[in-house]
Structures are given as C-alpha cells and as structure tokens.
Scaffold this motif. Sequence first.
Motif, PDB file in Angstrom:
ATOM      1  N   UNK A 530       0.866  -1.175   0.000  1.00  0.00           N
ATOM      2  CA  UNK A 530       0.000   0.000   0.000  1.00  0.00           C
ATOM      3  C   UNK A 530       0.903   1.224   0.000  1.00  0.00           C
ATOM      4  N   UNK A 531       1.020   1.853  -1.153  1.00  0.00           N
ATOM      5  CA  UNK A 531       1.936   2.988  -1.279  1.00  0.00           C
ATOM      6  C   UNK A 531       1.416   4.223  -0.561  1.00  0.00           C
ATOM      7  N   UNK A 532       0.100   4.254  -0.293  1.00  0.00           N
ATOM      8  CA  UNK A 532      -0.476   5.413   0.399  1.00  0.00           C
ATOM      9  C   UNK A 532      -1.632   4.915   1.258  1.00  0.00           C
ATOM     10  N   UNK A 533      -1.454   4.942   2.593  1.00  0.00           N
ATOM     11  CA  UNK A 533      -2.499   4.459   3.484  1.00  0.00           C
ATOM     12  C   UNK A 533      -3.716   5.380   3.488  1.00  0.00           C
ATOM     13  N   UNK A 534      -3.592   6.569   2.945  1.00  0.00           N
ATOM     14  CA  UNK A 534      -4.712   7.498   2.868  1.00  0.00           C
ATOM     15  C   UNK A 534      -5.462   7.251   1.562  1.00  0.00           C
ATOM     16  N   UNK A 535      -6.441   6.342   1.612  1.00  0.00           N
ATOM     17  CA  UNK A 535      -7.237   6.035   0.424  1.00  0.00           C
ATOM     18  C   UNK A 535      -8.170   7.207   0.137  1.00  0.00           C
ATOM     19  N   UNK A 536      -8.103   7.724  -1.067  1.00  0.00           N
ATOM     20  CA  UNK A 536      -8.899   8.885  -1.443  1.00  0.00           C
ATOM     21  C   UNK A 536     -10.132   8.462  -2.236  1.00  0.00           C
ATOM     22  N   UNK A 537     -11.171   9.283  -2.254  1.00  0.00           N
ATOM     23  CA  UNK A 537     -12.346   8.969  -3.072  1.00  0.00           C
ATOM     24  C   UNK A 537     -11.978   8.879  -4.553  1.00  0.00           C
ATOM     25  N   UNK A 538     -12.668   7.997  -5.256  1.00  0.00           N
ATOM     26  CA  UNK A 538     -12.502   7.884  -6.705  1.00  0.00           C
ATOM     27  C   UNK A 538     -13.481   8.851  -7.370  1.00  0.00           C
ATOM     28  N   UNK A 539     -12.967   9.676  -8.281  1.00  0.00           N
ATOM     29  CA  UNK A 539     -13.761  10.713  -8.933  1.00  0.00           C
ATOM     30  C   UNK A 539     -13.560  10.610 -10.435  1.00  0.00           C
ATOM     31  N   UNK A 540     -14.654  10.698 -11.198  1.00  0.00           N
ATOM     32  CA  UNK A 540     -14.548  10.567 -12.656  1.00  0.00           C
ATOM     33  C   UNK A 540     -15.645  11.357 -13.347  1.00  0.00           C
ATOM     34  N   UNK A 541     -15.337  11.753 -14.576  1.00  0.00           N
ATOM     35  CA  UNK A 541     -16.307  12.362 -15.492  1.00  0.00           C
ATOM     36  C   UNK A 541     -16.677  11.329 -16.548  1.00  0.00           C
ATOM     37  N   UNK A 542     -17.964  11.283 -16.864  1.00  0.00           N
ATOM     38  CA  UNK A 542     -18.435  10.375 -17.917  1.00  0.00           C
ATOM     39  C   UNK A 542     -19.287  11.166 -18.893  1.00  0.00           C
ATOM     40  N   UNK A 543     -19.027  10.984 -20.175  1.00  0.00           N
ATOM     41  CA  UNK A 543     -19.826  11.662 -21.190  1.00  0.00           C
ATOM     42  C   UNK A 543     -19.928  10.772 -22.418  1.00  0.00           C
ATOM     43  N   UNK A 544     -21.067  10.888 -23.104  1.00  0.00           N
ATOM     44  CA  UNK A 544     -21.282  10.016 -24.249  1.00  0.00           C
ATOM     45  C   UNK A 544     -22.444  10.477 -25.099  1.00  0.00           C
ATOM     46  N   UNK A 545     -22.627   9.764 -26.205  1.00  0.00           N
ATOM     47  CA  UNK A 545     -23.702  10.062 -27.148  1.00  0.00           C
ATOM     48  C   UNK A 545     -24.169   8.754 -27.773  1.00  0.00           C
ATOM     49  N   UNK A 546     -25.419   8.741 -28.230  1.00  0.00           N
ATOM     50  CA  UNK A 546     -25.963   7.539 -28.859  1.00  0.00           C
ATOM     51  C   UNK A 546     -26.952   7.921 -29.945  1.00  0.00           C
ATOM     52  N   UNK A 547     -27.120   7.006 -30.881  1.00  0.00           N
ATOM     53  CA  UNK A 547     -28.092   7.162 -31.962  1.00  0.00           C
ATOM     54  C   UNK A 547     -28.903   5.877 -32.032  1.00  0.00           C
ATOM     55  N   UNK A 548     -30.214   6.010 -31.903  1.00  0.00           N
ATOM     56  CA  UNK A 548     -31.117   4.857 -31.924  1.00  0.00           C
ATOM     57  C   UNK A 548     -32.113   5.008 -33.069  1.00  0.00           C
ATOM     58  N   UNK A 549     -32.322   3.920 -33.800  1.00  0.00           N
ATOM     59  CA  UNK A 549     -33.278   3.959 -34.914  1.00  0.00           C
ATOM     60  C   UNK A 549     -34.138   2.706 -34.881  1.00  0.00           C
ATOM     61  N   UNK A 550     -35.442   2.893 -34.744  1.00  0.00           N
ATOM     62  CA  UNK A 550     -36.407   1.800 -34.787  1.00  0.00           C
ATOM     63  C   UNK A 550     -37.177   1.862 -36.095  1.00  0.00           C
ATOM     64  N   UNK A 551     -37.304   0.733 -36.762  1.00  0.00           N
ATOM     65  CA  UNK A 551     -37.999   0.681 -38.046  1.00  0.00           C
ATOM     66  C   UNK A 551     -38.662  -0.679 -38.184  1.00  0.00           C
ATOM     67  N   UNK A 552     -39.287  -0.921 -39.299  1.00  0.00           N
ATOM     68  CA  UNK A 552     -39.953  -2.199 -39.532  1.00  0.00           C
ATOM     69  C   UNK A 552     -39.499  -2.779 -40.866  1.00  0.00           C
ATOM     70  N   UNK A 553     -39.434  -4.085 -40.908  1.00  0.00           N
ATOM     71  CA  UNK A 553     -39.112  -4.828 -42.121  1.00  0.00           C
ATOM     72  C   UNK A 553     -40.251  -5.812 -42.347  1.00  0.00           C
ATOM     73  N   UNK A 554     -41.021  -5.597 -43.405  1.00  0.00           N
ATOM     74  CA  UNK A 554     -42.185  -6.432 -43.701  1.00  0.00           C
ATOM     75  C   UNK A 554     -43.119  -6.483 -42.485  1.00  0.00           C
ATOM     76  N   UNK A 555     -43.353  -5.313 -41.924  1.00  0.00           N
ATOM     77  CA  UNK A 555     -44.256  -5.115 -40.798  1.00  0.00           C
ATOM     78  C   UNK A 555     -43.777  -5.794 -39.520  1.00  0.00           C
ATOM     79  N   UNK A 556     -42.457  -6.059 -39.445  1.00  0.00           N
ATOM     80  CA  UNK A 556     -41.898  -6.665 -38.238  1.00  0.00           C
ATOM     81  C   UNK A 556     -40.843  -5.720 -37.658  1.00  0.00           C
TER      82      UNK A 556
END
Length: 757
Positions: A530-556
């Motif tokens: 244990x290089x540092x007995x003072x365990x610090x809180x874990x902090x992070x930034x998360x960012x993202x993007x998504x594209x969703x497309x719903x369609x039908x093929x032969x009415x399915x």
Amino acid sequence: MGYIVALDNLFLLKTKNSDNMKKWLFLFGMSLLVLMAYSQNPVTGIVLDDKDMPMIGANVYWADSQTGTITDTAGHFSIIPPDTQKSRLVVSYIGFVSDTFLVASGDRIKITISAFSELSTIVFEATAQGAFISSNTVSLTEYLTQKAFRKAACCNLSESFETNASIDVSFTDAVTGAKQIQMLGLDGKYVQLTTELLPSIRGLAAPFGLSYIAGTWLESIQISKGAGSVVNGFEAVTGQINIELRKPQNDKRLHLNAYANHMGRTEANAVFSHRFKKGKWYTSLLWHGDIFATKIDHNDDSFLDIPLVKQTSFVHRWQYNGERIETIFGIKGLAEDREGGNLPFFQNDTLFPMFGFGMQTWRAEGFWKFGIFFPGQDWKSIGIQASGFYHDQRGFFGLRDYKGKQANAFFNLIYQSIIVNTQHKFKVGATFMFDQVSEMYDTIQFNRTEYIPGIYLEYTFDNLQNFSLILGGRIDYHSLYGFFPLPRLNLRWEITKGLVFRVSGGRGWRVPSVFAENTAVLVSQRQLVLTDYSVKPEVAWNYGASLQYNFSVRKRNAGFVIDFFRTDFTNQLLTDRETPSSIRFSNLEGASFSNVLQFSFHIEPVKRFEIQFAYKWQDVCATLSGNLVRLPFVSEHKGFINLAYTTPKWGFTFDFTTKINGPSRLPEINDPSGEVWRKYTPWYPVFTAQITKDFKILSWYIGCENIGGYKQSHPIVSPQNPFGNDFDASLIWAPIIGQMFYTGLRFDLDYKERKVH
C-alpha cells in the motif's frame, strides 16, 4: 373488448428516474429561460390485462397516424396528442383484442385489454420483448424483463446478464467463486447498483453480492449507461443498474422454481403473494435456498474448480396503495457459507500444503418508501425513501484471517412539481448516508465512519413532441473528504420518426473498500504493498452520445443503437499487478480512462423468431508503475449473438447465445512450472443454449452453458506450492469450468378472479 377509466385519483409513484460549477449553473439558467416557451400536455396512463397485470411492450398509437409508443416494464406510457381536441387512441398486443378510445390532451387514463377467447378458431401468441431500449427515455436505458430472464437458468443476479451485450460477467479468481460485472469497460464497482432505487450491492457486498439476489425474484432490470439522475445519488460513475423485484399487486399467488445441474448444485425458490380483499394492502414473501457440496477438480491442479456454497435468503414486503398515499416497507435477510481451496485442505492431509478459503456472511436489511400526492395536483408529490443494512463477513485466505463489517443507513426526501405547466418539471430534495466500515486482513486494518449529507435540484424540460432535457446538480459533504459538487446533463432529440439522438455528461464519485473490492488478489502469495495508506475517493467524469433507430421490415420490428461513452478519472484506487512478486494499491498519478463503442441490432425476420447482434470495442487504459498501459483482463473486442424462437404450437421456446471474446492483456507472470503465459489472451467463443416447454401452470427447461467446453487450461500459477512466492489464483481471463448441463421446473398458481370486461 376493453374498458377505460379516468385516472384522476390513480396513484402513480414517481421516484425514478467543482471545476465547472459556474458553467453548469449558467447553462441551467439559460435552458430554463429558453425552453419555457413551449407547451402541450401528453396523454399518459397504464395498460393492464384483465388480471390487472401490467402489459409490457404493448403498442399505443394514434389511429390513422404513424405516431406511437410502447409501454414500459410497469405498463406505463406517454404519447403526444395530435392537434385535434379529441383523438382516437389505439392499444394493441399480440394475443389480445385491440381497442380504440377517444381521449383529449392531458388525459391520464387506465386501459384494460382482454385476451382472445381460448375457444377462438384462430390461435394467437401473447409475447413481449425480453430486452429492449425504450426510445422515449431521456437517458440510454435498456430494459430486461422476465422473458429475458427465462432465456437462461438465471439462478441469481449475475446470471441474469448472460444473454445481454452491455454487461460482461466473469469470475474474479479460481478459488472463491466471486463474480464481477463490467460495464463501459470498467469494474462493476463503478456502476451504481440499486434495488428499487435504494442502495443495494455496495461496499463489503461487492465480491459476492451478485449472488445475493435470486433470479426468480426479478421482475425487471433497467440498465442506464452514462450520467444518470442526481436524485438517485452520487455513486454512478459509468451508469446505474436498477433491480425491480416481483410486486405482490402484479404477481401470481404462488411461484415455485427448482433447479439442478449435473455437477451437483441444487436450488429452490418460492414467491408467495397475497392481495387483501379491499384491494389496498398487498404482501409477499420471497425465499431462496441453494447448496453445492460436490468437490470437483476437473483440471487436476488439486484445487476445487468451484467452491462449496450453502445459502439461504428472503424478502418480506408490505405495500399499501391508497388514493393519495402509497407506502412500501419490508425486511431482507441472508446467510451464506462458502469454502474453497485444495483437496489436501478438505482431506486434512498434512503430507501436502493445505491451502483453504472460507467466508461466512450474515446480512440484514430494512427498507421503507412513502409517497403523498396532492388533491387536484397529480403532478405534485412528496416522496421519502429510507433503507439500512448490516453486513458481517469473516473468513480466511490460506493462513491469513479476514474480517469485515459494514453498517449503512440511507435517507432521501424528494419534492417534485412543475413550473407554469407540465413541460417544465423539477425535483428538489435532500439525502443523508451513513457508512461505518471496518476491514481487517492479516495485520492490516482499515476503519472509517462516514456522514454524507447532500442536496440536489433537477430540472426536466419536455416539449411533448421530440425534445427532452434533464439538467441537474447536487452537492454532497463527506465528513472525511469535504465537499463534492456533481453536475449532470441528459438530452434526447427525436430527429425524425424512430430516429433518436441522445447526449449525456456528468460527474460521479465513490469511496472504495480496499480488500472487499479486491478479494481476487487475496488468493495470491504476492506481497501486498500500500503505497499510500490514505485512500482517497474515486472521482470521474463520464460523457457520451448515442443514436437509436427503430424501423420495420415487412411489418416486423427491427432497430439498431450505436453508442459511445468515455470515462475520465481524476482520481482512482489502482490495483497494480505489473510486478510479478507484488500487488500495489495506490492512488492515481497520471491518466486513467475508458473509451467504449457499441453497436447493437435486433430484428424479427419471421414471426416468433428474434435475432440480436452486438459488437463492442473497448479502449481502457491507466497509469501503472509510471506507464500508461491497457488495463489487464479487459478485451478490446467483444461480439454477441442471441437467437430465440417460439413455436406456433406445443409451447416450445429455443434460445441460443454466442459470446465472442477478443484478446486482453495479461500482466507479467512468473510461473516456475515452465508454463508459458502469453502477453495477450487468444480469441475464444462461449456458447449457451436452452429449451423451454410451457404447460398450463408448469414450465420445464433444460440447457447447457459453455457448450464448446472452452476453458482456461491453467487458471492457477504454482498450485502445487500454495505458500510459495509465485502462487497466484487471480489471473482469470476465461471460463474455468467446461460444459455444464442443467434442468429445472417453474410452477405458477394464479388468483381465481371473476373477469370483468
């Protein structure tokens, strides 16, 4: 035939869902001013069958229009009305009679649809999607329903993700039987795991907590990627997994499940529900028990391939649904005993080194929810959420003892209302969390007592057509580490019919538990540093993007989702295995990040035949020993295919799943046996299959996991000398057991009620 009733008095509980603080506050203010210009009320409601069970995935759409939606896992829907004052709303579901209703803007309705008569000359099959991503949610959220859980044995929570592409499940080591999940390329500890939006598997429960929730108990799971709601807390770094248990008001009177596999594991589950005559009180008892007592060593390394486990657990809950008040409360309990190690340990053979592992766990929980709606103002409510647990686990790893205790209390007060109209909503509230954690491994001890009060504000804008925005912020004060501001943003834009674009961003933080979250390294003779007995809180930034497309093929139905998320840590507790003789725990000094790109596609090419396909690319790196390297045991490429077919007659369902795992980096390894360990693992597939036969009140299923029998040939380094410096059982990158055949029975007894149409 169906019927519709107004929902003016129906109670719907709604408790879902720094560096740049000035920038976020400015953005919040500008968004509030600009977006308040829009206005129109949606039609909302719930769709039930004639037994008052929620209809999941029912089609809800406007007659003579292409505008529509589907109901969520609770049967709820929200749909934008046309410009006309009164419009015809159509509700349909395969196997049920479609119906049409005349509704107006802003109506809140309850719809009941009836199944076709069994005497009908035409046979229909009632079906619902087992897994789907709702196009209506602001965040990218995947829903798993009971149909998805029936695709595999699903004995516990970890196995409920076996047929899912977003979550990866694996053993952490070759001795303890602990399992871990990965989401967005990072360990499951960075996912906020909640049970009905209350803190669940966290802290000392991390190593074995995925086995604490029986698969039979599950009603649904929601997997949200990226920054979530500030209402639910501060610990969601990569996302949130919320578990919904079976509810007595929706469930059958009795559900039984029995399971056994060819290796000797057996389990039984029971769910008892009762609805009181006046229809406002409900109660249920969920029970689980399993045992595995067979000593198996198929790879001949003298260590058990699977630990011996005995577990029993229960949940007892009560619920009251009034016109303006709803409350839920209950208790949970669990006791588990697990043992592992080498055969000489179990045989008490003193002629050979005896390495054993043991862990006994006792856990008790309590929870309470209370909600009030205001007469004539259904958009205004006050909610209270409270929970607490006590967790005690103690055992040993070889010659070293381990003890861990955790006491936790959580409280959340939520007030929600609107600004001018229902297009502008807000939630404001306060939380308090208490944590007292004590861990001791050998002579090393970590103790901490935490008090974490926090406040939050979340604003939601919805133009009720194609654009939604959730902007929130919270500030928490940690009694040991000070203040933590946390901004979060989620945006949804439906570009055109069926095409949805989402963006999210935010900050998360958590306090790690050094040993409980790293039990895999404890089945090793590497020197812990244990290089540092003072365990610090874990902090992070998360960012993202998504594209969703719903369609039908032969009415399915068909559709795809492509999403990309990046997580950047500003601090992280790293486990450094780069030096063969030691394992170092240290706070981050340098960069640590993950980039994950996923493409998912689903289609129903012919009736009752569903295909799901997914590909995932992962780039996960951290600074270890002064160098930026790929994290070990994280595959860069992953593939997923699921095929499911239900016969038109005879009640058979066939499921086949393939998971393809690409190469992952291995740390430096010294093996005195001369075994050559590669720097990267090979490509390998894992196949699973199941056949289910449904009878009237009984289902029988039979299946096989890891059909191809692929497994890691030498999962333990130097097993013949478990107390030597080279012994290490934590280097797991593939299955450690081969084919596993299983079978089981499900039994359901429903209420006898008079059907009303």
